[in-house]
Design a protein around this motif. Sequence first.
Motif, mmCIF file in Angstrom:
data_model
loop_
_atom_site.group_PDB
_atom_site.id
_atom_site.type_symbol
_atom_site.label_atom_id
_atom_site.label_comp_id
_atom_site.label_asym_id
_atom_site.label_seq_id
_atom_site.Cartn_x
_atom_site.Cartn_y
_atom_site.Cartn_z
ATOM 1 N N ARG A 73 52.292 -44.817 -49.275
ATOM 2 C CA ARG A 73 53.477 -44.946 -50.148
ATOM 3 C C ARG A 73 54.315 -43.675 -50.112
ATOM 4 N NH1 ARG A 73 50.251 -48.030 -53.687
ATOM 5 N NH2 ARG A 73 49.579 -46.196 -54.809
ATOM 6 N N LYS A 74 53.664 -42.535 -50.171
ATOM 7 C CA LYS A 74 54.382 -41.260 -50.151
ATOM 8 C C LYS A 74 55.112 -41.077 -48.817
ATOM 9 C CE LYS A 74 53.773 -36.454 -51.381
ATOM 10 N NZ LYS A 74 52.856 -35.448 -51.890
ATOM 11 N N ALA A 75 54.431 -41.383 -47.723
ATOM 12 C CA ALA A 75 55.055 -41.248 -46.405
ATOM 13 C C ALA A 75 56.221 -42.211 -46.259
ATOM 14 C CB ALA A 75 54.024 -41.497 -45.304
ATOM 15 N N MET A 76 56.057 -43.449 -46.696
ATOM 16 C CA MET A 76 57.124 -44.442 -46.566
ATOM 17 C C MET A 76 58.294 -44.111 -47.502
ATOM 18 S SD MET A 76 56.210 -46.228 -44.085
ATOM 19 C CE MET A 76 57.533 -47.418 -44.098
ATOM 20 N N GLY A 77 58.025 -43.425 -48.597
ATOM 21 C CA GLY A 77 59.086 -43.024 -49.517
ATOM 22 C C GLY A 77 59.989 -41.948 -48.933
ATOM 23 N N ARG A 78 59.525 -41.298 -47.885
ATOM 24 C CA ARG A 78 60.292 -40.217 -47.263
ATOM 25 C C ARG A 78 60.976 -40.643 -45.966
ATOM 26 N NH1 ARG A 78 58.129 -34.747 -48.906
ATOM 27 N NH2 ARG A 78 56.803 -35.224 -50.676
ATOM 28 N N THR A 79 60.997 -41.924 -45.697
ATOM 29 C CA THR A 79 61.604 -42.405 -44.469
ATOM 30 C C THR A 79 62.753 -43.354 -44.782
ATOM 31 O OG1 THR A 79 61.186 -43.519 -42.372
ATOM 32 C CG2 THR A 79 59.967 -44.327 -44.251
ATOM 33 N N ALA A 80 63.656 -43.474 -43.847
ATOM 34 C CA ALA A 80 64.795 -44.373 -44.028
ATOM 35 C C ALA A 80 64.458 -45.804 -43.609
ATOM 36 C CB ALA A 80 65.985 -43.871 -43.207
ATOM 37 N N GLU A 81 63.240 -46.018 -43.112
ATOM 38 C CA GLU A 81 62.825 -47.353 -42.665
ATOM 39 C C GLU A 81 62.942 -48.348 -43.816
ATOM 40 O OE1 GLU A 81 61.641 -48.028 -39.527
ATOM 41 O OE2 GLU A 81 61.597 -45.961 -38.829
ATOM 42 N N LYS A 82 63.406 -49.538 -43.508
ATOM 43 C CA LYS A 82 63.535 -50.581 -44.521
ATOM 44 C C LYS A 82 62.458 -51.652 -44.375
ATOM 45 C CE LYS A 82 67.019 -48.778 -46.482
ATOM 46 N NZ LYS A 82 66.709 -47.856 -47.519
ATOM 47 N N ARG A 83 61.680 -51.575 -43.298
ATOM 48 C CA ARG A 83 60.611 -52.536 -43.121
ATOM 49 C C ARG A 83 59.427 -51.854 -42.449
ATOM 50 N NH1 ARG A 83 62.337 -56.452 -38.151
ATOM 51 N NH2 ARG A 83 62.331 -54.830 -36.579
ATOM 52 N N ILE A 84 58.288 -52.490 -42.594
ATOM 53 C CA ILE A 84 57.060 -51.972 -42.009
ATOM 54 C C ILE A 84 56.561 -52.983 -40.985
ATOM 55 C CG2 ILE A 84 54.660 -51.333 -42.447
ATOM 56 C CD1 ILE A 84 55.468 -50.576 -45.267
ATOM 57 N N ILE A 85 56.228 -52.503 -39.828
ATOM 58 C CA ILE A 85 55.613 -53.328 -38.796
ATOM 59 C C ILE A 85 54.127 -53.003 -38.800
ATOM 60 C CG2 ILE A 85 55.501 -53.849 -36.341
ATOM 61 C CD1 ILE A 85 58.470 -52.869 -36.225
ATOM 62 N N LEU A 86 53.314 -54.032 -38.978
ATOM 63 C CA LEU A 86 51.875 -53.832 -39.055
ATOM 64 C C LEU A 86 51.202 -54.268 -37.758
ATOM 65 C CD1 LEU A 86 51.183 -55.155 -42.653
ATOM 66 C CD2 LEU A 86 51.507 -52.785 -41.910
ATOM 67 N N ASP A 87 50.198 -53.522 -37.367
ATOM 68 C CA ASP A 87 49.393 -53.828 -36.192
ATOM 69 C C ASP A 87 47.939 -53.808 -36.629
ATOM 70 O OD1 ASP A 87 48.430 -54.178 -33.588
ATOM 71 O OD2 ASP A 87 48.439 -52.013 -33.205
ATOM 72 N N MET A 88 47.262 -54.929 -36.450
ATOM 73 C CA MET A 88 45.851 -55.008 -36.828
ATOM 74 C C MET A 88 45.006 -55.026 -35.562
ATOM 75 S SD MET A 88 45.914 -57.577 -40.045
ATOM 76 C CE MET A 88 44.576 -56.836 -40.933
ATOM 77 N N ASP A 89 43.991 -54.189 -35.553
ATOM 78 C CA ASP A 89 43.078 -54.096 -34.419
ATOM 79 C C ASP A 89 41.655 -53.995 -34.923
ATOM 80 O OD1 ASP A 89 44.937 -53.950 -32.193
ATOM 81 O OD2 ASP A 89 45.476 -51.960 -32.954
ATOM 82 N N SER A 90 40.753 -54.627 -34.195
ATOM 83 C CA SER A 90 39.339 -54.442 -34.497
ATOM 84 C C SER A 90 38.777 -53.439 -33.501
ATOM 85 C CB SER A 90 38.588 -55.773 -34.392
ATOM 86 O OG SER A 90 38.550 -56.229 -33.060
ATOM 87 N N SER A 91 37.639 -52.904 -33.828
ATOM 88 C CA SER A 91 36.985 -51.940 -32.961
ATOM 89 C C SER A 91 35.488 -52.116 -33.114
ATOM 90 C CB SER A 91 37.398 -50.520 -33.352
ATOM 91 O OG SER A 91 36.794 -49.585 -32.485
#
Length: 144
Positions: A73-91
Amino acid sequence: MKHNTILYSRLAGYEDVNDAERLSLDPAMRVVTGKNPEKNAASPNTMGRFETEMLTAEDNLARLEELNRQWVRKAMGRTAEKRIILDMDSSESPVHGDQEGSAYNGHFNIRCYHPLFCFNQHGDCEGAMLRPGNVHSADNWKDE
């Protein structure tokens, strides 16, 4: 704080406490964990107790999850990005022995855990879920 040694050692790519003795003597690790550079960071015994006693407590796991959410939340609050792209990976996380929750995975041909990770487009870990070794790669993805 001795327990920071564990967290920072994981972030640095060390999988277990096998390198703890060497890391406890490392001046950089001492500084990162808030220790006096002249004193040792956490010992292998301390790290082992932290992993088996403290990290297994449900309320501590919940606090670690919340800490990760706060960082994101803190990192996203400091960016101008308006959306988040999620990538899910298993390991796969190999085990040596019969640890609780581990299982044989035919795809990886080892006994392991099969964790699921969720990252945003910046490479920040949004979440992680430890799962038994014998689950499908996409198992419980909605829960994560």
